[in-house]
Structures are given as C-alpha cells and as structure tokens.
Design an enzyme around this catalytic site. Sequence first.
Site, PDB file in Angstrom:
ATOM      1  N   PRO A   1      10.316  42.074 -98.531  1.00 42.09           N
ATOM      2  CA  PRO A   1       9.097  41.283 -98.458  1.00 42.09           C
ATOM      3  C   PRO A   1       7.936  42.097 -97.918  1.00 42.09           C
ATOM      4  O   PRO A   1       8.021  42.708 -96.859  1.00 42.09           O
ATOM      5  CB  PRO A   1       9.450  40.162 -97.484  1.00 42.09           C
ATOM      6  N   GLU A   2       6.877  42.102 -98.693  1.00 42.32           N
ATOM      7  CA  GLU A   2       5.619  42.694 -98.250  1.00 42.32           C
ATOM      8  C   GLU A   2       4.647  41.536 -98.048  1.00 42.32           C
ATOM      9  O   GLU A   2       5.054  40.380 -98.092  1.00 42.32           O
ATOM     10  CB  GLU A   2       5.131  43.701 -99.301  1.00 42.32           C
TER      11      GLU A   2
ATOM     12  N   ARG B   1      21.435  42.899 -95.125  1.00 43.77           N
ATOM     13  CA  ARG B   1      21.621  44.209 -94.495  1.00 43.77           C
ATOM     14  C   ARG B   1      21.547  44.207 -92.966  1.00 43.77           C
ATOM     15  O   ARG B   1      21.716  45.262 -92.348  1.00 43.77           O
ATOM     16  CB  ARG B   1      20.608  45.200 -95.071  1.00 43.77           C
TER      17      ARG B   1
END
Length: 285
Positions: A2-3, A127
């Site tokens: 996500p940016e 992750r």
Amino acid sequence: MPELPEVETVKRGLVKHILGKKIVDVVINNPKVIREPKKELFVKGLTNETIKNVLRKGKLLILELASGRALAIHLKMTGQLVLRMPPSTSPERAKRAERLVYPGNARLSRVSFKLSDGKILDFNDQRLFAELRLVDDWKKLKFIQGLGPEPFDLTLERFSGMLALKKTKIKPLLLDQAFIAGIGNLYAAEVLFRAKINPLRPASSLSAKEKAALFKEIKDTLSEAIHYKGSSVDQYVQLSGEAGSYAKYHKVYGREGKPCLVCKTLIKRIALGGRGTYFCPHCQR
DNA sequence: AATGGGACCTGCGCGC
DNA sequence: TGCGCGCAGGTCCCAT
C-alpha cells in the site's frame, strides 16, 4: 503494497464505517505485529476505546481515540484492514462470506477488533512486516517526525526548490519518505513514465519544465489511483475486502519486456537502490 | 550526505 | 513432482 492511494482508500473506508464505534474486544492471533506496548497492555488499552478520528500521514494510518491516545497502523508490504460481519450460524451465508475475494491468503487475521456494532475489523498481514502501535501521542512517532510534505500540500515552487538541492537519482528520491510522503515503488515508476523522466537522472538536473511535469504527474497519478480505489497487484484490498481497480491503468510497473504503450519500445527493468525499477528507455530521457 | 547491503517475514512462480 | 532461487507495493539500521 500500500502506497498513498491505497492507504487513503482504506482511510476513507474507516471514516465511513468505524468512526464513533467502540472497540469491545481485541483478539491477538499473532503478537509479532504489535510493536508497542506489549500485548497485554495493548489489549487492555484498546478495549472500550472509542474511535474519534481517522487520519492518514504518508502511508501511516492513525486512529485517534477518545482517551487522546492513538492506534497507529502501518500496512508495510502485505497488511490489510478488512471489515466483516461475524461468522454466521447459517452455513449458506458463511460460505458466501468465505468466497469474498481476498487476494493471496493474507486473509489470516493477525489481530481482530470486535466493534460495538457487532462487526469485526481484521488486521491481516502475510509477511508480518506490518506494525500496530498504541501510543499516547502519535505526533511523537519517529516515523511521523521523519516524514516529508504530503504531495497535495506542496506548491510547484516549493517542490522545485526541494529538487534543486538534491544530486541523488530522482527515483530513489521519490521513495524517500523524508523528501515527500506517500510515494512508493509502484507509483514512483508510473509518475516518472508519465513525466517522461529517466529514473537515473540526478534530481538537480531536471529542467524547470521537467520539474513542473513531475509535480503535475505526481498529483494526477495519485488522484486517479485514489479514484479507482488503489492498485491491487498482490495483497492489497479495500476495507470491504474488494480489490482496487487502478492496476489496469499501469503503464510500466511490472511490464518488463512488454511494449511501451506509447512507442512500442520494450519496457526495461533495472535494480535501483535494491528496488525493481521499470521504465521506457525511449520515452524517458 | 549519499549509497549499498542486509534484516525483518511469508509465499509465489519459475527453471531445472 | 520437487527443489532452490529470485522476487514482492516498506522501512530501519549499519557500513563505507
């Protein structure tokens, strides 16, 4: 993942759906994502808190709480926030919910927040890079202290001045959150393509015209991506669990070896600062 | 100051 | 089929 556009999309979902709600319970399935305080205090501190405000600073989400404290959420690469109904007793409905599309299998919830309206806010993260922090004052977070200006707060004059001082390569500079907040590897590539600037160019070498083009394309690209609710390349989903649809408009990211959509030259991928960097060697000078 | 590498993790797709 | 490798939207920390 996500940016800025993806985090902004999640933020808007949170504003719409959880503002004013109370957290009635916190279930921790993997304590690794809780960076502070330790998990017992995290649960105790959040239980019975009310969500008063939701903010985004760069790629960081901040839930301001009634007590004045805040829950800071960084999704890093594979974090998701998904709001869902509790499991239904009806097997038919449970099956339908199961089919709700979550790309990848990051659906595994690391922390679940049960809300006063009966819904559940899942914090998923494949992750385990993502971070949850319950803090007294979010403005004191190191991440916040080191954050550069928001793209939409900048003027061309200021942006040009910032670039003039930097000899470093433009692509890694756009990724530097102290330089400008919210741009990541995907949008850096897209923005530079649209501005026709080679990712290897020293920032201070850009002409006034190129600086103006870059400034415009940063704002336009991020705005368009927000309009389409973000890019779902791998794990990212909106609060609803649905994908964002901006990926179909990507022009270079992930397109190594495919023809440039403008000139047909094959898109190149190089490593820059350890990150995959996609560009058109013909269009981007 | 700037840059490069590694660390933190899991899982996917690819070539052999 | 199975294994090893490279790769992934982020950030921090250390060495040069």
